[in-house]
Design an enzyme around this catalytic site. Structure first.
Site, PDB file in Angstrom:
ATOM      1  N   LYS A  95       3.836   2.588  14.701  1.00  0.00           N
ATOM      2  CA  LYS A  95       2.529   2.783  14.495  1.00  0.00           C
ATOM      3  C   LYS A  95       1.796   1.505  14.792  1.00  0.00           C
ATOM      4  O   LYS A  95       0.423   1.007  14.591  1.00  0.00           O
ATOM      5  CB  LYS A  95       2.227   2.110  12.892  1.00  0.00           C
ATOM      6  CG  LYS A  95       3.293   3.920  12.420  1.00  0.00           C
ATOM      7  CD  LYS A  95       3.229   3.365   9.992  1.00  0.00           C
ATOM      8  CE  LYS A  95       3.380   4.475   9.740  1.00  0.00           C
ATOM      9  NZ  LYS A  95       4.244   5.480  10.583  1.00  0.00           N
ATOM     10  N   GLU A 124       1.158  -4.591   6.516  1.00  0.00           N
ATOM     11  CA  GLU A 124       0.275  -4.971   6.295  1.00  0.00           C
ATOM     12  C   GLU A 124      -0.250  -4.724   4.568  1.00  0.00           C
ATOM     13  O   GLU A 124      -0.063  -5.125   3.751  1.00  0.00           O
ATOM     14  CB  GLU A 124      -0.256  -3.349   6.293  1.00  0.00           C
ATOM     15  CG  GLU A 124      -0.546  -2.967   7.797  1.00  0.00           C
ATOM     16  CD  GLU A 124      -0.780  -1.375   7.541  1.00  0.00           C
ATOM     17  OE1 GLU A 124      -0.999  -0.356   8.901  1.00  0.00           O
ATOM     18  OE2 GLU A 124      -0.775  -1.275   6.225  1.00  0.00           O
ATOM     19  N   HIS A 129       4.400  10.458  -1.317  1.00  0.00           N
ATOM     20  CA  HIS A 129       3.213  10.000  -0.093  1.00  0.00           C
ATOM     21  C   HIS A 129       2.720  10.822   0.704  1.00  0.00           C
ATOM     22  O   HIS A 129       3.220  10.820   1.636  1.00  0.00           O
ATOM     23  CB  HIS A 129       4.441   8.357   1.364  1.00  0.00           C
ATOM     24  CG  HIS A 129       4.365   7.596  -0.069  1.00  0.00           C
ATOM     25  ND1 HIS A 129       3.177   6.846  -0.375  1.00  0.00           N
ATOM     26  CD2 HIS A 129       5.214   6.608  -0.501  1.00  0.00           C
ATOM     27  CE1 HIS A 129       3.763   5.843  -0.999  1.00  0.00           C
ATOM     28  NE2 HIS A 129       5.100   5.480  -1.081  1.00  0.00           N
ATOM     29  N   ARG A 162      -0.487  16.479  16.577  1.00  0.00           N
ATOM     30  CA  ARG A 162      -0.251  17.655  16.444  1.00  0.00           C
ATOM     31  C   ARG A 162      -0.992  18.509  15.938  1.00  0.00           C
ATOM     32  O   ARG A 162      -2.425  17.475  15.211  1.00  0.00           O
ATOM     33  CB  ARG A 162       1.259  18.576  15.823  1.00  0.00           C
ATOM     34  CG  ARG A 162       1.481  17.162  14.532  1.00  0.00           C
ATOM     35  CD  ARG A 162       2.446  17.502  13.863  1.00  0.00           C
ATOM     36  NE  ARG A 162       2.583  16.461  12.315  1.00  0.00           N
ATOM     37  CZ  ARG A 162       1.822  16.872  11.482  1.00  0.00           C
ATOM     38  NH1 ARG A 162       1.382  17.650  11.718  1.00  0.00           N
ATOM     39  NH2 ARG A 162       2.722  15.141  10.653  1.00  0.00           N
TER      40      ARG A 162
END
Length: 500
Positions: A118, A202, A237, A294
């Site tokens: 990330k 974040e 999630h 993908r």
């Protein structure tokens, strides 16, 4: 350009079967690999050839990189398709496949590696002025300095693992007192889950939506986007219901998100099918989240609204062909919704359930598609993801699509295991979903086990109604007065009663 004549699918279940169907249409031979637990699975019987990899645990079967490659060489396979999950986003595997002289039906190993981190992805896309959630650009190494950063960003904040996904290595921190403890927990979970303890900060966005853009890129530098998918209905999630297009994305927002997604792909010289994920706040500002390198579980909804077979496009791109269409050729027609049918109990915090599919009847009719990898009588193995199937519906608009999904759920018969069909029906009927006013906290805000009352089919209702009438008649005072007498006996008994 290389013509692909034979493909090994390094996966199992519904995605393996789905890939094989397209390969058959393209007159390409397919090779299935399977574990001992999947010996009688539909994808094994459908393939032109099938080879057992080993025992049921994925580490002893579907994750055996070298064995899969050696089998491919021995069977003179031209290409390997990884599906999703397992080895699909493993840069080392993609590199090994290419070094063995076999085509990897997916992006380059370099692109997988960049987007697999990330933090690496954020650095790669920063040159393209793509909106990013405020946060750190490097892993946390100094807690005191990290605390200052968190304070400047403003609580609540999110601690996130740089590697992996699915909510693992992720912690919401409400204030400074929780900071150190939550960082340590995130690092520990990230390390145990991904072998990489790097975490970063974040800004935490309240009431976010999860909206993603499907992209396709060829090996000649051409990249297009195939519009958005709404993926905000989630548990732990992870997505449970997806749709295309989103109920809240305007044409202007769609164009901006599409351009941003294409630029993300350019940042890593991407080719193949990929998905750029964005988080969207209450004011519909969008921020780059990550890129999945993908095919996605939810790709069918995009196929239905665009008319493009994404697996076919993957194969053609892997052969070195240029895209046969450009952005102007693509448009949205109708609406599609996908329900992931999991072997989970929504009444018990969506815990996985295992057992035998005693009854398994798929719904049928125009605009109804079922991608699955099971048949009636099969066991749901404990070793893999608990998804049984994907139920996808398509109609001319969103309202009609929702109604079609409800009818399809009613027509889907599964007994022997708990599943998420009735939860999906609850979502379809909920006012917030129908209005489009929902976010990733839908379950937290609106769902509780009490919402799932037992519903009966039309035939079952008819039988229950008849039974009710029968019981009522048998328990009525008139019948109780003459419990076992003939009509004549009843008449005589009545006369005697009047005289007496």
């Amino acid at each position: 350009m290389s013509k692909i004549k034979k493909v090994l699918i390094a996966n199992r279940g519904e995605i393996a079967l789905r890939i094989m169907r397209t390969l058959r249409e393209m007159e390409i031979l397919s090779v299935a690999v399977y574990s001992e637990a999947d010996r009688n699975a539909p994808h094994v019987h459908f393939a032109d050839e099938a080879v057992c990899l080993g025992p049921a645990p994925s580490k002893q079967s579907y994750l055996l990189q070298d064995k899969i490659i050696q089998l491919s060489i021995g069977l003179k396979v031209d290409a390997i398709h990884p599906g999703y999950g397992f080895l699909s986003e493993n840069a080392a595997f993609a590199q090994k496949v290419q070094e063995a002289g076999i085509i990897f039906i997916g992006p380059s190993s370099a692109a997988i590696e960049i987007m697999g981190s990330k933090l690496g992805a954020k650095k790669a896309v920063s040159q393209y002025n793509i909106p990013l959630v405020p946060g750190t650009d490097d892993p946390i190494s100094d807690l005191k300095e990290a605390k200052k950063v968190a304070k400047n960003i403003g609580y609540p904040i999110l601690i996130k693992a740089s590697a992996g996904g699915g909510g693992k290595g992720m912690r919401i921190v409400g204030d400074e007192e929780q900071f150190e403890e939550q960082v340590q927990r995130a690092v520990s979970e990230a390390h145990s889950s991904f072998g990489d303890g790097a975490v970063f900060i974040e800004k935490y966005i309240n009431s976010p939506r999860h909206i993603e853009i499907q992209i396709l890129g060829d090996q000649h530098g051409n990249i297009v986007h195939l519009f958005e998918r709404e993926c905000s209905i989630q548990r732990r999630h992870q997505k449970v219901i997806e749709e295309a297009p989103s109920a809240v994305v305007t044409p202007s927002m769609r164009q901006k998100m599409g351009i941003a997604a294409i630029n993300v792909a350019k940042a890593c010289n991407y080719y193949g099918a990929g998905t750029v994920e964005f988080i969207v706040d209450e004011k519909l500002n969008f921020y780059f989240l990550e890129m999945n390198t993908r095919l996605q579980v939810e790709h069918p909804v995009t196929e239905l609204i665009t008319g493009k077979d994404l697996v076919r496009e993957q194969v053609l791109i892997a052969e070195g062909k240029a895209l046969s269409f450009n952005q102007e050729d693509l448009s949205i027609t109708g609406h599609a919704i996908e329900t992931r049918v999991y072997a989970e109990d929504p009444k018990n915090n969506f815990l996985p359930d295992i057992g035998k599919l005693h009854t398994y009847k798929r719904p049928e009719g125009p605009g109804i598609r079922v991608d699955d990898g099971f048949e009636e009588g099969m066991d749901i193995p404990i070793y893999y993801d608990p998804m049984i199937a994907k139920l996808i519906c398509y109609a001319e608009d969103r309202e009609k699509c929702i109604e079609k999904m409800i009818r399809a759920i009613d027509g889907y018969k599964i007994t022997g295991i708990e599943n998420t069909l009735q939860f999906a029906k609850y979502v379809m009927k909920h006012p917030s979903f129908r209005s489009g006013a929902f976010d990733t906290k839908f379950i937290e805000k609106f769902f509780s086990p009490e919402n799932l009352v037992t519903e009966f089919s039309r035939d079952e209702k008819t039988i229950l109604a008849a039974l009710g009438v029968y019981i009522f008649k048998q328990s009525s005072p008139k019948n109780q007065a003459y419990p076992s007498k003939s009509l004549n006996e009843k008449s005589n008994w009545t006369k005697r009663k009047k005289r007496g």
